[in-house]
Each structure stands twice: as structure tokens, then as C-alpha cells.
Write a protein that holds these residues in place. Structure first.
Motif, short mmCIF file in Angstrom:
data_model
loop_
_atom_site.label_atom_id
_atom_site.label_comp_id
_atom_site.label_asym_id
_atom_site.label_seq_id
_atom_site.Cartn_x
_atom_site.Cartn_y
_atom_site.Cartn_z
N LEU A 61 24.93 29.67 -2.59
CA LEU A 61 25.41 28.53 -3.35
C LEU A 61 24.25 27.68 -3.87
O LEU A 61 24.29 27.19 -5.01
CB LEU A 61 26.35 27.68 -2.49
N ALA A 62 23.20 27.54 -3.06
CA ALA A 62 22.02 26.78 -3.50
C ALA A 62 21.38 27.45 -4.72
O ALA A 62 20.95 26.77 -5.66
CB ALA A 62 21.01 26.66 -2.36
N ALA A 63 21.31 28.79 -4.70
CA ALA A 63 20.75 29.52 -5.85
C ALA A 63 21.62 29.33 -7.08
O ALA A 63 21.12 29.15 -8.20
CB ALA A 63 20.62 31.00 -5.52
N MET A 64 22.93 29.36 -6.89
CA MET A 64 23.85 29.14 -8.01
C MET A 64 23.68 27.74 -8.59
O MET A 64 23.66 27.53 -9.81
CB MET A 64 25.29 29.34 -7.55
N LEU A 65 23.54 26.75 -7.71
CA LEU A 65 23.33 25.37 -8.16
C LEU A 65 22.04 25.24 -8.95
O LEU A 65 21.97 24.48 -9.93
CB LEU A 65 23.32 24.42 -6.97
N SER A 66 21.01 25.98 -8.54
CA SER A 66 19.74 25.90 -9.26
C SER A 66 19.88 26.41 -10.69
O SER A 66 19.23 25.89 -11.61
CB SER A 66 18.64 26.68 -8.51
N VAL A 67 20.74 27.41 -10.88
CA VAL A 67 21.00 27.91 -12.23
C VAL A 67 21.81 26.89 -13.02
O VAL A 67 21.51 26.61 -14.19
CB VAL A 67 21.74 29.27 -12.17
N GLN A 68 22.83 26.33 -12.41
CA GLN A 68 23.64 25.30 -13.09
C GLN A 68 22.79 24.08 -13.44
O GLN A 68 22.92 23.51 -14.53
CB GLN A 68 24.81 24.90 -12.20
N ASP A 69 21.92 23.67 -12.53
CA ASP A 69 21.05 22.52 -12.80
C ASP A 69 20.15 22.80 -14.00
O ASP A 69 19.93 21.92 -14.85
CB ASP A 69 20.16 22.23 -11.58
N ALA A 70 19.62 24.02 -14.07
CA ALA A 70 18.63 24.35 -15.10
C ALA A 70 19.25 24.67 -16.45
O ALA A 70 18.64 24.40 -17.49
CB ALA A 70 17.78 25.54 -14.63
N HIS A 71 20.46 25.25 -16.45
CA HIS A 71 21.01 25.77 -17.71
C HIS A 71 22.48 25.39 -17.91
O HIS A 71 23.18 26.03 -18.70
CB HIS A 71 20.87 27.29 -17.76
N GLY A 72 22.93 24.37 -17.22
CA GLY A 72 24.33 23.98 -17.32
C GLY A 72 24.55 22.78 -18.20
O GLY A 72 23.66 22.32 -18.92
N TRP A 73 25.76 22.25 -18.15
CA TRP A 73 26.12 21.09 -18.95
C TRP A 73 27.22 20.33 -18.22
O TRP A 73 27.78 20.82 -17.23
CB TRP A 73 26.56 21.49 -20.35
N ASN A 74 27.50 19.15 -18.70
CA ASN A 74 28.50 18.31 -18.05
C ASN A 74 29.68 18.07 -18.97
O ASN A 74 29.50 17.78 -20.16
CB ASN A 74 27.90 16.96 -17.63
#
Length: 354
Positions: A337-350
Motif C-alpha cells: 500500500l505504501a508503494a501504491m501511495l508513492s505512485v499516487q502521490d507522484a502521478h495522481g490528481w485530486n
């Protein structure tokens, strides 16, 4: 929450690692769907949890022949854990009732019958309100050795079968995604994969599912040395050259990418049964892992100008064939989950909640 400001793409775990590669020995029996859901729902990092799961439409998890009542039970199991369902895997392979997309009429008919059943289930799960987005995942169900017996004919057959599958998907308003696994003929190299997608020519119905573990092996040309971008003895410390290679790969396949699997890989092949010699899935912090997960995901999730694409409404962790004793540890899923969050943090949107 402010340290993780994005809420898209949604973060999903895969349920099929409880089935794939399981049941061959006493130490690694099949992990039931309910238990996979419990492991997923229990993970938590910085107050964030998984948003959903992607599922395998095959026994013993979810039968491709499920009744409406059985699907309602699945939907209730998922809802009760505050999860959604995203992408679903169609069991198109001969051992699960399907057939080769490059086979004779009976095999192709079996393949398409499984696609239809999967699309119907996908639509029903949407109608039940438990599946807000996602695709139906397929592959060629054709061994590479069989494909190489007559590449031109077999590639044409697979394209024709996929075109027919697109017609079925349109009936149910579903999208199909072909996963880039090197163990499937016609999809075993990045050039073959692009060629197949272009031959089908229905991007509104058929796209590409990029798995970071599998696509890393596209760079090395396993099963297709002529399509290698990097040499087999590549020095993985050369980050600049790796980035250039990933840029070339993703430039070709990113326009087709509609579903994305976050994963780690040690640049070796691994598998069992029909999935033999495919990308080895490693834990996110495996010391032998060759991917900088958050950084390298950007090659897929951002365009040529560096802008976030927002094509994939959710991303999924894929970690097949981990031993059961690893999968039963809560810390395993927290690290994922931490790895997934790192991807969302880097390349996600709100997106604000209405």
C-alpha cells in the motif's frame, strides 16, 4: 492526510494472487477470496487504505458461471469491507474453459464465450453499484512456442479473434485490455503487442494493460531477442540508460494503455504452468528489484510533456506467486500500500467528492 493529497487514481489490490500458482503444495493452498479481501481491507498507511480490488472470474474465487445471487454475495462481501471492484480477468485459457485465440473454430468460440461471460459479469457488477470503473482483461491464450510455428498466420488469427471480442465488449459497454506478458504468443514482445493492437484497430474497445513487472522484460527481449531494447547483461545501475529504454517502450505502448499494474521485478522470469517464464513479481522493497516504482511508473502515467494523463481511474498492485506465509503477514500489504501511495502521490490528481 495532507502528505497524500491525491485521491486518484484509486488504489486497488489484486485478488488473483490467492489463486495463481496456488494449490500445488501443502504449504501454499489457494487463499479464498474472502481472506484476500480481509488482507486488503486490513492494510493501512498514514490513515489511507486500499480503495478496491481487481478480481479473477474463475473458481474458486468467482465462477465465470456465477448466478445473479452469487454475484450479489460477492458484491456484499466487497461492500462490507468498504472496497470497490475494478478490473476483472476473463478466464480465456483452455484449462478454465476457454481456448486459444489463434486456434481453430471451436477454440476461438470457447475463447469468445468466456469473454462474453466476463463482460456480462462486469456489467452486472456495475449495475450493482460495486464496480465504478475498470476493464475486462484478456490475452491470446496461445503459447509462444505454438505462435512461432507460423507467426504471420497466428498473429492474423489472434487479431481477428480480438476484433470479435471487441464486438462483444461493445454490446456490454465494456473495454478489453490485453496484458503484456511475455508468455503469450503475439504479445510476447513490445513490437508484437503494438502490431496486434494496431491490427485490431478498436482503441475504444481494446487497449493495453501495462504491468511494471512484465513490461520490464520487454526491454530485455525475452522470447524476442530481435526486439530487445537493452542487452541481457545490462547494468541496472545505469539509471540514465534504463530511463531512455523505458521512454522508448512507453512511447510505443502508452497511447494504448488503459489499465495499469504497479509491481516490482528483478529482471528474471518466473512462473508456473501456463504462466511459465513470465515476469517475476517481487515485493516492493526487494533488494534485487530493478524498478524505482514511483519514478518508473511515471513513464506510463504521464504523457510526453510530463503531464499526468488521468486515463486510468484506478491502478492495481499485482504480486502473483508470493508464498502464503508472506501473503498472510500484515506488513506485506502495508508495504505494498505504501508503494501504491508513492505512485499516487507522484502521478495522481485530486477530485472533490460531490
Amino acid at each position: 492526510m495532507s502528505e497524500h493529497p491525491n485521491n486518484y487514481p484509486k488504489l486497488h489490490n489484486a485478488a488473483w494472487p490467492g489463486v495463481v500458482g496456488k494449490g500445488d503444495d501443502d504449504a501454499n493452498p489457494v487463499i479464498p477470496l474472502e481472506e484476500m479481501l480481509d488482507l486488503t481491507a486490513a492494510a493501512e498507511v498514514d490513515g489511507r487504505k486500499f480503495d478496491g480490488v481487481d478480481v479473477f472470474l474463475s473458481d474458486p474465487h468467482i465462477s465465470i458461471d456465477s448466478t445473479d445471487e452469487e454475484l450479489e454475495k460477492v458484491a456484499d462481501m466487497v461492500r462490507s469491507r468498504s472496497l470497490d471492484i475494478g478490473s476483472v480477468v476473463a478466464p480465456v485459457w483452455p484449462p478454465t474453459g476457454g481456448g486459444s485465440a489463434a486456434g481453430g473454430p471451436e477454440e476461438v468460440d470457447a475463447f469468445l464465450k468466456q469473454v462474453r461471460k466476463a463482460c456480462e459479469i462486469g456489467r452486472k457488477l456495475r449495475q450493482m453499484g460495486v464496480r465504478p470503473n475498470g476493464v475486462v482483461r484478456i490475452d491470446s491464450a496461445t503459447a509462444t512456442a505454438a505462435w512461432f510455428e507460423d507467426p504471420a498466420t497466428n498473429q492474423s488469427k489472434i487479431a481477428d479473434t480480438f476484433k470479435a471480442a471487441c464486438d462483444i465488449a461493445e454490446e456490454y459497454d465494456e473495454r478489453l485490455a490485453a496484458e503484456g506478458e511475455i508468455c503469450w504468443g503475439g504479445m510476447h514482445s513490445w513490437r508484437s503487442m503494438v502490431d496486434l493492437l494496431e491490427r485490431v484497430g478498436h482503441p475504444e474497445r481494446l487497449g493495453f494493460q501495462a504491468d511494471m513487472a512484465h513490461t520490464l522484460l520487454y526491454l530485455l527481449g525475452y522470447n524476442a531477442p530481435e526486439d530487445a531494447i537493452l542487452p541481457q547483461n545490462f547494468d541496472w545501475q545505469d539509471q540514465e540508460r534504463k530511463a531512455v529504454a523505458l521512454h522508448e517502450l512507453t512511447h510505443a505502448l502508452r497511447p494504448w494503455t488503459i489499465d495499469f499494474h504497479v509491481a516490482q521485478n528483478d529482471a528474471t522470469v518466473h512462473g508456473t504452468g501456463s504462466h511459465d517464464k513470465t515476469g517475476r513479481h517481487c515485493l516492493p522493497n526487494d533488494p534485487n528489484g530493478k524498478l524505482d516504482i514511483a519514478k518508473d511508473a511515471g513513464h506510463w502515467l504521464r504523457d510526453e510533456h510530463g503531464d499526468v494523463l488521468q486515463v486510468c481511474r484506478h491502478i492495481c498492485w499485482d504480486g502473483c506467486m508470493f508464498p502464503n506465509d508472506v501473503m498472510h503477514q500484515g506488513e506485506t500489504w502495508n508495504s505494498i500500500l505504501a508503494a501504491m501511495l508513492s505512485v499516487q502521490d507522484a502521478h495522481g490528481w485530486n477530485e472533490s467528492v460531490s
